[in-house]
Design a protein around this motif. Structure first.
Motif, short mmCIF file in Angstrom:
data_model
loop_
_atom_site.label_atom_id
_atom_site.label_comp_id
_atom_site.label_asym_id
_atom_site.label_seq_id
_atom_site.Cartn_x
_atom_site.Cartn_y
_atom_site.Cartn_z
N GLY A 4 0.85 -1.18 0.00
CA GLY A 4 0.00 0.00 0.00
C GLY A 4 0.88 1.23 0.00
N PRO A 5 0.27 2.38 0.14
CA PRO A 5 1.07 3.62 0.12
C PRO A 5 1.99 3.71 1.34
CG PRO A 5 -1.22 4.09 0.63
CD PRO A 5 -1.15 2.64 0.30
N ALA A 6 3.15 4.29 1.12
CA ALA A 6 4.09 4.51 2.22
C ALA A 6 3.52 5.61 3.12
CB ALA A 6 5.45 4.92 1.68
N PRO A 7 3.71 5.48 4.44
CA PRO A 7 3.20 6.50 5.35
C PRO A 7 4.03 7.78 5.25
CG PRO A 7 4.53 4.93 6.56
CD PRO A 7 4.42 4.42 5.14
N THR A 8 3.50 8.84 5.82
CA THR A 8 4.31 10.05 5.93
C THR A 8 5.49 9.71 6.85
OG1 THR A 8 2.97 10.83 7.77
CG2 THR A 8 2.36 11.61 5.58
N ALA A 9 6.46 10.57 6.87
CA ALA A 9 7.70 10.30 7.59
C ALA A 9 7.45 9.89 9.04
CB ALA A 9 8.60 11.52 7.54
N ILE A 10 8.13 8.82 9.45
CA ILE A 10 8.08 8.35 10.83
C ILE A 10 9.51 8.30 11.37
CG2 ILE A 10 5.97 7.00 10.50
CD1 ILE A 10 7.75 4.48 10.40
N HIS A 11 9.63 8.08 12.65
CA HIS A 11 10.93 7.98 13.31
C HIS A 11 11.05 6.60 13.93
CE1 HIS A 11 14.46 9.08 15.67
NE2 HIS A 11 13.87 8.54 16.71
N VAL A 12 12.16 5.90 13.66
CA VAL A 12 12.44 4.61 14.26
C VAL A 12 13.85 4.66 14.82
CG1 VAL A 12 12.65 2.13 13.87
CG2 VAL A 12 10.94 3.42 12.60
N ALA A 13 14.00 4.30 16.09
CA ALA A 13 15.32 4.27 16.73
C ALA A 13 15.70 2.82 17.01
CB ALA A 13 15.30 5.07 18.03
N PHE A 14 16.91 2.46 16.61
CA PHE A 14 17.45 1.12 16.81
C PHE A 14 18.52 1.18 17.90
CE2 PHE A 14 15.90 1.25 12.48
CZ PHE A 14 15.20 0.06 12.38
N SER A 15 18.52 0.19 18.78
CA SER A 15 19.51 0.12 19.86
C SER A 15 20.87 -0.28 19.31
CB SER A 15 19.10 -0.91 20.91
OG SER A 15 17.94 -0.50 21.56
N ALA A 16 21.89 0.38 19.79
CA ALA A 16 23.27 0.04 19.46
C ALA A 16 23.97 -0.36 20.76
CB ALA A 16 23.98 1.23 18.83
N ALA A 17 24.85 -1.33 20.67
CA ALA A 17 25.55 -1.83 21.85
C ALA A 17 26.64 -0.86 22.34
CB ALA A 17 26.17 -3.19 21.56
N ASN A 18 27.15 -0.06 21.41
CA ASN A 18 28.24 0.85 21.77
C ASN A 18 28.32 1.98 20.74
OD1 ASN A 18 29.76 -0.22 19.50
ND2 ASN A 18 30.16 -2.00 20.81
#
Length: 123
Positions: free
Chosen positions: A53-67
């Motif tokens: 389907g259509p892509a949503p408007t801009a979202i924010h996703v944060a990924f955990s980093a170990a260091n």
């Protein structure tokens, strides 16, 4: 808290190439895929994207980093994969003193972040 997060993208092939390269430094890889969709994950958390389907408007996703090194590697890999810089690796004391993050805009305009909450000596 989450089992998985997912959203549609404009160009699945382009997004698959981008996410595979950008998230590899964080130890994330494709764990499942089908026609027009893929799931990238590790340790039971999965990030799903597809072309249903259509892509949503801009979202924010944060990924955990170990260091901090993983944050830096994410930023470099995401830029090399075609992402747009939205904040170089560094401390973000406005969030808390040990908040170390980098931000990149993906091919659909989403703001991706890799963040480490561990205090390490500045490099």
């Amino acid at each position: 808290m989450f089992d998985h997060i997912g959203f549609n993208v404009k160009d699945f092939t382009k997004s698959k190439a981008f996410y595979t390269q950008a998230l590899a430094p964080l130890g994330l890889s494709i764990v499942m895929e089908g026609e027009g969709w893929a799931m990238i994950g590790k340790d039971g958390f999965n990030f799903w994207f597809g072309s249903f389907g259509p892509a949503p408007t801009a979202i924010h996703v944060a990924f955990s980093a170990a260091n901090h090194a993983q944050v830096q590697a994410f930023h470099a890999a995401a830029l090399a994969a075609g992402g747009q810089d939205n904040g170089a690796p560094g401390f973000r004391p406005q969030y808390h003193p040990n908040y170390y993050a980098a931000f990149v805009i993906d091919p659909d305009g989403h703001n991706l972040e890799a963040v480490c909450h561990r205090g390490e000596k500045p490099e």
